[in-house]
Scaffold this active site. Structure first.
Site, PDB file in Angstrom:
ATOM      1  N   ASP A 107       0.765  -1.067   0.041  1.00 16.35           N
ATOM      2  CA  ASP A 107      -0.032  -0.070  -0.144  1.00 16.35           C
ATOM      3  C   ASP A 107       0.784   1.331  -0.064  1.00 16.35           C
ATOM      4  OD1 ASP A 107       0.894  -0.599   2.355  1.00 16.35           O
ATOM      5  OD2 ASP A 107      -0.792  -0.089   3.516  1.00 16.35           O
ATOM      6  N   HIS A 149      -4.762   8.330   7.411  1.00 16.63           N
ATOM      7  CA  HIS A 149      -3.993   7.147   7.855  1.00 16.63           C
ATOM      8  C   HIS A 149      -2.653   7.043   8.470  1.00 16.63           C
ATOM      9  CE1 HIS A 149      -7.584   4.862   6.935  1.00 16.63           C
ATOM     10  NE2 HIS A 149      -7.169   5.057   5.449  1.00 16.63           N
ATOM     11  N   GLY A 157      -1.883   2.721   4.609  1.00 16.95           N
ATOM     12  CA  GLY A 157      -2.856   2.897   4.057  1.00 16.95           C
ATOM     13  C   GLY A 157      -2.949   4.257   2.975  1.00 16.95           C
ATOM     14  N   ASP A 184     -14.948   9.528   4.877  1.00 19.95           N
ATOM     15  CA  ASP A 184     -14.086   8.362   3.859  1.00 19.95           C
ATOM     16  C   ASP A 184     -14.786   7.134   4.334  1.00 19.95           C
ATOM     17  OD1 ASP A 184     -11.894   6.503   3.473  1.00 19.95           O
ATOM     18  OD2 ASP A 184     -11.203   8.351   2.579  1.00 19.95           O
ATOM     19  N   HIS A 186     -13.372   4.661   4.922  1.00 16.33           N
ATOM     20  CA  HIS A 186     -12.313   4.063   6.146  1.00 16.33           C
ATOM     21  C   HIS A 186     -12.218   4.796   7.139  1.00 16.33           C
ATOM     22  CE1 HIS A 186     -10.789   2.503   1.801  1.00 16.33           C
ATOM     23  NE2 HIS A 186     -10.711   1.366   2.523  1.00 16.33           N
ATOM     24  N   ASP A 273     -14.030   7.569  -1.607  1.00 13.45           N
ATOM     25  CA  ASP A 273     -14.231   6.142  -1.892  1.00 13.45           C
ATOM     26  C   ASP A 273     -15.408   5.424  -1.115  1.00 13.45           C
ATOM     27  OD1 ASP A 273     -13.262   6.697   0.749  1.00 13.45           O
ATOM     28  OD2 ASP A 273     -11.696   5.156   0.711  1.00 13.45           O
ATOM     29  N   TYR A 338     -10.953   5.988  -5.772  1.00 16.74           N
ATOM     30  CA  TYR A 338     -10.249   5.235  -6.360  1.00 16.74           C
ATOM     31  C   TYR A 338     -10.808   4.975  -7.830  1.00 16.74           C
ATOM     32  CZ  TYR A 338      -8.078   4.891  -2.000  1.00 16.74           C
ATOM     33  OH  TYR A 338      -7.732   5.449  -0.767  1.00 16.74           O
TER      34      TYR A 338
END
Length: 467
Positions: A107, A149, A157, A184, A186, A273, A338
């Protein structure tokens, strides 16, 4: 209520030229696409547009460890073999070219101009915070930022430098309390971790949780510790939440947060995302086997309610609109995302929202128009993933969050002290420049003397005279 918001927008074309590597889902090129879409709708004419400064190592070290900043500064694809010791201590032996990653996998690659990339996006968020602090704007936008992150001593990340933490630290120089909101898909783990023990920052994250979904944190029970207890708010969601459920929950939680915490400024991370159709979401793609395959979609209504086409940014933009109407100093960043064309659509629509400008559905001609074929519109088909968030589950989450907020007796106060200087600029020696070295757009611009940069006559204290 303010009559008209003053908007500052930060962009540097160099940030979109970096390449994470083949098959890597992070495509900074999405930032160029977003910017050109913003230009094609002529939104730039309603904002102050700036190229950010490149954050200096000393600025990055306001949060990150000096060793880690120095490591990022020095490592390149050609020199990474010289850092075998650091790499061995910080990464899996299976991935010898990935730096300080807390999560094993590919990543966080080492790529050309990695450090400059970090300097640009972090510089944008720092500049945005400083303009807000100095009341030079009401809203500041840095779509290149939002890399939530990254940790104090390591990358994670796809994130190397946590510009959000740096921006919040800057805002704390002028504001007793700062609210951080993250939409997000995440969990905003890096920002939460940075402020987990303080009441001066409240972090609120709406995210997918469970099924080993990255980063694996963000349970509703994670509420902060010590002075920061109850100042970390997590809203864990399951696959397929729809517009109606999300916006209702978002507005309920944020309204109570504002009432209870009374922040002086807000930072809003708008990771795209969380949209239907995202490459790491509803397309069910894994990252080189590092993560469990999980279907994620946030823009899904039952089929009987779906029109032929609908805006992928519906609830996402509605969150931005809601936060804007709170009329507090607002720093807006990007984040994940993405599927490049949907990221550009999303952040362009939200730039319009921040400018109170509704955009035509037909995308104007621009350098990246082919990416929006065949319909060339801001609208795309919605997702069809089953919504696993039952009414009882969402009700339980809401009740737990509200109980945690009720545990806060009153908005915390802080003894404000002398404000430290905004930033440090090292001496620049033109004689040491290599004339044969390629100069990027940022440094070319720095050497151009603007006509309006100096006063005339006796008031000119900056310009050297011939004496």
């Amino acid at each position: 209520m303010r009559s008209k918001d003053r908007i500052s927008y930060f962009y540097d074309g160099d940030v979109g030229s970096v390449y994470f590597g083949p098959n890597h889902p992070m495509k900074p090129h999405r930032l160029c696409m977003t910017h050109h879409l913003v230009l094609s709708y002529e939104l730039h004419k309603k904002m102050e547009v700036y190229r950010p400064h490149k954050a200096y190592p000393v600025e990055l070290a306001q949060f990150h460890s000096e060793d880690y900043v120095e490591f990022l500064h020095r490592i390149t694809p050609d020199t990474q073999h010289l850092f075998a010791g650091e790499l061995a201590r910080s990464t899996s032996l299976s991935y010898p070219n990935h730096v300080f990653t807390d999560n094993l996998g590919e990543d966080c690659p080492v790529f050309e101009n990695l450090f400059e990339f970090c300097q640009i996006y972090a510089g944008g968020t720092l500049d945005a915070a400083r303009r807000l602090n100095n009341q030079l704007c009401d809203i500041a936008i840095n779509w290149a930022g939002g890399l939530h992150h990254a940790k104090k001593c390591g990358a994670s990340g796809f994130c190397y430098i946590n510009d959000l933490v740096l921006g919040i630290l800057e805002l704390l120089k002028y504001h007793a309390r700062v609210l951080y909101i993250d939409i997000d898909v995440h969990h905003g783990d890096g920002v939460e971790e940075a402020f987990y023990f303080t009441d001066r920052v409240m972090t609120v994250s709406f995210h997918k949780y469970g099924d080993m979904f990255f980063p694996g944190t963000g349970d509703v029970k994670e509420i902060g510790e010590r002075e920061g207890k109850f100042y970390a708010i997590n809203v864990p969601l399951k696959d397929g939440i729809d517009d109606t459920s999300f916006t209702r929950l978002f507005k309920t939680v944020i309204s109570k947060v504002i009432e209870t915490y009374q922040p002086g400024a807000i930072v809003l991370q708008c990771g795209a995302d969380s949209l239907a159709g995202d490459r790491l979401g509803c397309f069910n793609l894994s990252i080189d086997g590092a993560y469990l395959i999980v279907i994620v979609a946030f823009l899904i209504l039952p089929m009987c309610y779906l029109p032929k086409h609908r805006t992928v940014t519906a609830w996402h933009a509605e969150c931005v609109r809601f936060v804007k109407k709170l009329n507090l100093p607002l720093l807006v960043t990007g984040g994940g995302g993405y599927t490049k064309e949907n990221v550009a659509r999303c952040w362009t629509v939200e730039t319009g929202v921040l400018l109170d400008t509704e955009l035509p559905n037909e995308i104007p001609e621009n350098a990246y128009i082919k990416y929006f074929a065949p319909e060339y519109s801001l609208k795309t088909p919605g997702g069809l993933i089953e919504n696993l968030n039952s009414k009882s589950y969402l009700s339980t989450i809401k009740i737990q969050v509200m109980e945690n907020l009720r545990s806060i007796q009153h908005a915390p106060s802080v003894q404000m002290q002398e404000v430290p200087p905004d930033f440090y600029i090292p001496d620049f020696d033109e004689d040491e420049q290599n004339p044969d070295e390629r100069m990027d757009q940022h440094n070319q611009d720095k050497q151009i003397q603007r006509d309006d940069e100096y006063y005339e006559g006796d008031n000119d204290n900056d310009h050297m005279d011939g004496s």
